[in-house]
Design a protein around this motif. Sequence first.
Motif, PDB file in Angstrom:
ATOM      1  N   VAL A  24       6.313 -53.051 -22.433  1.00 54.58           N
ATOM      2  CA  VAL A  24       6.133 -54.494 -22.538  1.00 54.58           C
ATOM      3  C   VAL A  24       7.469 -54.975 -23.089  1.00 54.58           C
ATOM      4  CG1 VAL A  24       4.882 -56.356 -23.656  1.00 54.58           C
ATOM      5  CG2 VAL A  24       3.657 -54.281 -22.956  1.00 54.58           C
ATOM      6  N   CYS A  25       8.234 -55.642 -22.252  1.00 54.35           N
ATOM      7  CA  CYS A  25       9.591 -56.057 -22.619  1.00 54.35           C
ATOM      8  C   CYS A  25       9.566 -57.464 -23.177  1.00 54.35           C
ATOM      9  CB  CYS A  25      10.500 -55.974 -21.391  1.00 54.35           C
ATOM     10  SG  CYS A  25      10.633 -54.293 -20.747  1.00 54.35           S
ATOM     11  N   HIS A  26       9.859 -57.562 -24.461  1.00 57.09           N
ATOM     12  CA  HIS A  26       9.914 -58.856 -25.144  1.00 57.09           C
ATOM     13  C   HIS A  26      11.330 -59.390 -24.986  1.00 57.09           C
ATOM     14  CE1 HIS A  26       9.440 -61.241 -29.143  1.00 57.09           C
ATOM     15  NE2 HIS A  26       9.397 -62.012 -28.083  1.00 57.09           N
ATOM     16  N   THR A  27      11.464 -60.437 -24.178  1.00 61.01           N
ATOM     17  CA  THR A  27      12.786 -60.970 -23.866  1.00 61.01           C
ATOM     18  C   THR A  27      13.241 -61.975 -24.920  1.00 61.01           C
ATOM     19  OG1 THR A  27      11.956 -62.815 -22.551  1.00 61.01           O
ATOM     20  CG2 THR A  27      12.339 -60.732 -21.402  1.00 61.01           C
ATOM     21  N   GLN A  88      22.361 -56.494 -20.669  1.00 61.24           N
ATOM     22  CA  GLN A  88      22.824 -57.885 -20.624  1.00 61.24           C
ATOM     23  C   GLN A  88      22.352 -58.712 -21.814  1.00 61.24           C
ATOM     24  OE1 GLN A  88      21.941 -59.692 -16.850  1.00 61.24           O
ATOM     25  NE2 GLN A  88      23.096 -58.174 -15.714  1.00 61.24           N
ATOM     26  N   ASP A  89      21.884 -58.072 -22.858  1.00 64.57           N
ATOM     27  CA  ASP A  89      21.434 -58.751 -24.067  1.00 64.57           C
ATOM     28  C   ASP A  89      20.342 -59.788 -23.775  1.00 64.57           C
ATOM     29  OD1 ASP A  89      21.502 -58.948 -26.841  1.00 64.57           O
ATOM     30  OD2 ASP A  89      22.848 -60.673 -26.799  1.00 64.57           O
ATOM     31  N   LEU A  90      19.450 -59.457 -22.847  1.00 64.55           N
ATOM     32  CA  LEU A  90      18.337 -60.339 -22.499  1.00 64.55           C
ATOM     33  C   LEU A  90      17.054 -59.933 -23.208  1.00 64.55           C
ATOM     34  CD1 LEU A  90      18.939 -60.423 -18.646  1.00 64.55           C
ATOM     35  CD2 LEU A  90      19.516 -62.215 -20.296  1.00 64.55           C
ATOM     36  N   LEU A  91      17.064 -58.749 -23.796  1.00 69.84           N
ATOM     37  CA  LEU A  91      15.859 -58.159 -24.349  1.00 69.84           C
ATOM     38  C   LEU A  91      15.910 -58.121 -25.864  1.00 69.84           C
ATOM     39  CD1 LEU A  91      13.401 -56.889 -22.961  1.00 69.84           C
ATOM     40  CD2 LEU A  91      14.511 -54.684 -23.187  1.00 69.84           C
ATOM     41  N   ALA A  92      14.809 -58.542 -26.505  1.00 73.46           N
ATOM     42  CA  ALA A  92      14.699 -58.442 -27.954  1.00 73.46           C
ATOM     43  C   ALA A  92      14.228 -57.039 -28.322  1.00 73.46           C
ATOM     44  CB  ALA A  92      13.733 -59.485 -28.496  1.00 73.46           C
ATOM     45  N   ARG A  93      13.199 -56.551 -27.606  1.00 67.96           N
ATOM     46  CA  ARG A  93      12.694 -55.197 -27.835  1.00 67.96           C
ATOM     47  C   ARG A  93      11.848 -54.745 -26.648  1.00 67.96           C
ATOM     48  NH1 ARG A  93      10.676 -58.134 -31.841  1.00 67.96           N
ATOM     49  NH2 ARG A  93       8.634 -59.019 -31.556  1.00 67.96           N
ATOM     50  N   ALA A  94      11.729 -53.439 -26.505  1.00 66.57           N
ATOM     51  CA  ALA A  94      10.891 -52.845 -25.468  1.00 66.57           C
ATOM     52  C   ALA A  94       9.786 -52.060 -26.169  1.00 66.57           C
ATOM     53  CB  ALA A  94      11.711 -51.934 -24.563  1.00 66.57           C
ATOM     54  N   ILE A  95       8.549 -52.483 -25.961  1.00 68.04           N
ATOM     55  CA  ILE A  95       7.407 -51.872 -26.627  1.00 68.04           C
ATOM     56  C   ILE A  95       6.757 -50.892 -25.648  1.00 68.04           C
ATOM     57  CG2 ILE A  95       5.198 -52.344 -27.762  1.00 68.04           C
ATOM     58  CD1 ILE A  95       6.366 -55.332 -27.995  1.00 68.04           C
ATOM     59  N   PRO A  96       6.730 -49.596 -25.978  1.00 66.38           N
ATOM     60  CA  PRO A  96       6.148 -48.627 -25.040  1.00 66.38           C
ATOM     61  C   PRO A  96       4.640 -48.811 -24.903  1.00 66.38           C
ATOM     62  CG  PRO A  96       6.950 -47.521 -27.031  1.00 66.38           C
ATOM     63  CD  PRO A  96       7.271 -48.972 -27.176  1.00 66.38           C
TER      64      PRO A  96
END
Length: 156
Positions: A24-27, A88-96
């Motif tokens: 779940v990619c938190h942008t 590209q610095d678009l993502l705050a965090r990636a939640i597995p």
Amino acid sequence: MLTDALPTTPGSSNHSPEESAWFVCHTRPRCEKKFAALMVAECFEHYLPLLQSVRKYQHQTKRFTKPLFPGYVFACVPLERKARIFQQDLLARAIPVEDVPRFLRQLDDVRAIVASGYELSVLPLLRRGRRVKIVGGPLHGLEGFVDDPSNPRGVV
């Protein structure tokens, strides 16, 4: 009107489950479409449900799409290429995602709802009298009670 973007179908990845993982990619704010474009460029399986929105101005009407879940894109990423999602610095965090079969069923449900054509929106699960804390804006940190669950700003 509703629409959704799903360049690839969940579960149809070219990678085996051992080589890839769902996230779940938190942008960062208002970067969902840019992040989805990055996923297309990298050929990563992803899902960004979009709603068609109409905005009427004084002399014109504008149509655009907006994310159903602002700030989130769901992506299946090959583990050896995970660093690419941060390029590209678009993502705050990636939640597995821990329970992938359940998650994929839920994505299918979301896709079916979006494709149904019904008008929809995401609302917080609030009920009258529930104690809440304001987490943003000028009243940040204040606590109160829900006055009107249909209005997320209805806090006393």
